[in-house]
Design an enzyme around this catalytic site. Structure first.
Site, PDB file in Angstrom:
ATOM      1  N   CYS A  79      33.750  68.133  16.601  1.00 26.10           N
ATOM      2  CA  CYS A  79      33.794  66.668  16.615  1.00 26.10           C
ATOM      3  C   CYS A  79      34.971  66.152  15.774  1.00 26.10           C
ATOM      4  O   CYS A  79      36.111  66.341  16.166  1.00 26.10           O
ATOM      5  CB  CYS A  79      32.446  66.094  16.187  1.00 26.10           C
ATOM      6  N   HIS A 172      28.346  68.803  18.474  1.00 25.09           N
ATOM      7  CA  HIS A 172      27.876  69.327  17.180  1.00 25.09           C
ATOM      8  C   HIS A 172      26.905  70.498  17.340  1.00 25.09           C
ATOM      9  O   HIS A 172      25.694  70.294  17.239  1.00 25.09           O
ATOM     10  CB  HIS A 172      27.124  68.221  16.429  1.00 25.09           C
ATOM     11  N   GLU A 174      26.116  72.572  15.213  1.00 27.59           N
ATOM     12  CA  GLU A 174      25.413  72.793  13.935  1.00 27.59           C
ATOM     13  C   GLU A 174      24.162  71.924  13.820  1.00 27.59           C
ATOM     14  O   GLU A 174      23.402  72.058  12.877  1.00 27.59           O
ATOM     15  CB  GLU A 174      26.371  72.545  12.755  1.00 27.59           C
TER      16      GLU A 174
HETATM   17  N1  GLN Z   1      34.075  59.202  15.404  1.00 26.67           N
HETATM   18  C1  GLN Z   1      34.419  60.162  14.387  1.00 26.67           C
HETATM   19  C2  GLN Z   1      35.912  60.172  14.108  1.00 26.67           C
HETATM   20  O1  GLN Z   1      36.638  59.534  14.772  1.00 26.67           O
HETATM   21  C3  GLN Z   1      33.930  61.549  14.766  1.00 26.67           C
HETATM   22  C4  GLN Z   1      32.428  61.549  14.863  1.00 26.67           C
HETATM   23  C5  GLN Z   1      31.766  62.825  14.484  1.00 26.67           C
HETATM   24  O2  GLN Z   1      32.364  63.751  13.917  1.00 26.67           O
HETATM   25  N2  GLN Z   1      30.485  62.882  14.769  1.00 26.67           N
HETATM   26  O3  GLN Z   1      36.344  60.836  13.222  1.00 26.67           O
END
Ligand code: GLN
Length: 192
Positions: A79, A172, A174
């Site tokens: 992410c 994610h 995790e």
């Molecule tokens: N929206 C977040 C960002 O731009 C990422 C979101 C996340 O890691 N769950 O960094």
């Protein structure tokens, strides 16, 4: 025994460390350049990519991290971690490390679908679908040379990719009990 670092500046690094523990692998919190020297691989967790990048600058950890990855250290961004590793973003901020040949858009799924789950088919993990949790997730907009797409949403958007020893996932792993992606990443260590 191999030691796996988790970048512990911000975000859900504790959840990654827990999965490593469940897999009986030694996890190490990485905050400073000297922490990086102790690890054989690194996971960059989800969180806020702008904050993670700002803290990486503050602690001077970005350049040594890049050097380790260029020298062959396996790295995986989940992410926000995928945003940090990207080659380029469609937004101005943050400035990604430029380690993987993909263009990424932050918060790509809009307000209506801030968070969602999807059963992904990830051929590298076998037939059983992988329940993927997306939270304000980024998407991979363009895939460059050398990058292999590992999983896509039903609409074709790539959400997991690999370039050599670099892994990125928009979701994610995790946050679920499925440890297959962690185990997949850890295999790269045994191959040296
Ligand atoms: N929206 C977040 C960002 O731009 C990422 C979101 C996340 O890691 N769950 O960094």
């Amino acid at each position: 025994m191999a030691r796996v670092g988790v970048l512990a500046l911000q975000g859900d690094f504790a959840e990654h460390l827990q999965v490593l523990k469940d897999l009986e692998v030694e996890g190490v919190e990485v905050r400073l350049p000297q922490d990086l020297e102790k690890v054989d691989a690194l996971i960059i967790p989800g969180g806020e990519s702008t904050t993670i990048c700002r803290l990486m600058d503050l602690y001077h950890v970005g350049e040594p991290l890049k050097a380790r990855v260029h020298a062959g250290m396996p790295v995986w961004g989940t992410c926000a971690g995928m945003i940090v590793l990207a080659g380029a973003l469609t937004e101005d901020r943050p400035k990604p490390l430029g380690l993987v040949n993909i263009v990424v858009t932050r918060n790509a799924f809009g307000r209506q679908t801030d968070s969602f789950e999807e059963d992904l088919h990830i051929p590298a993990l076998g037939d059983e679908p992988f329940r993927a949790v997306f939270i304000r997730a980024p998407s991979i907009r363009r895939v460059g040379e050398g990058v292999e797409v590992m999983a896509s949403l039903p609409n074709g958007t790539p959400v997991a990719a690999r370039q050599g020893h670099i892994l990125v996932t928009a979701f994610h792993p995790e946050l679920t009990n499925d440890t297959r992606l962690h185990a997949y990443f850890l295999q790269w260590l045994n191959k040296g």
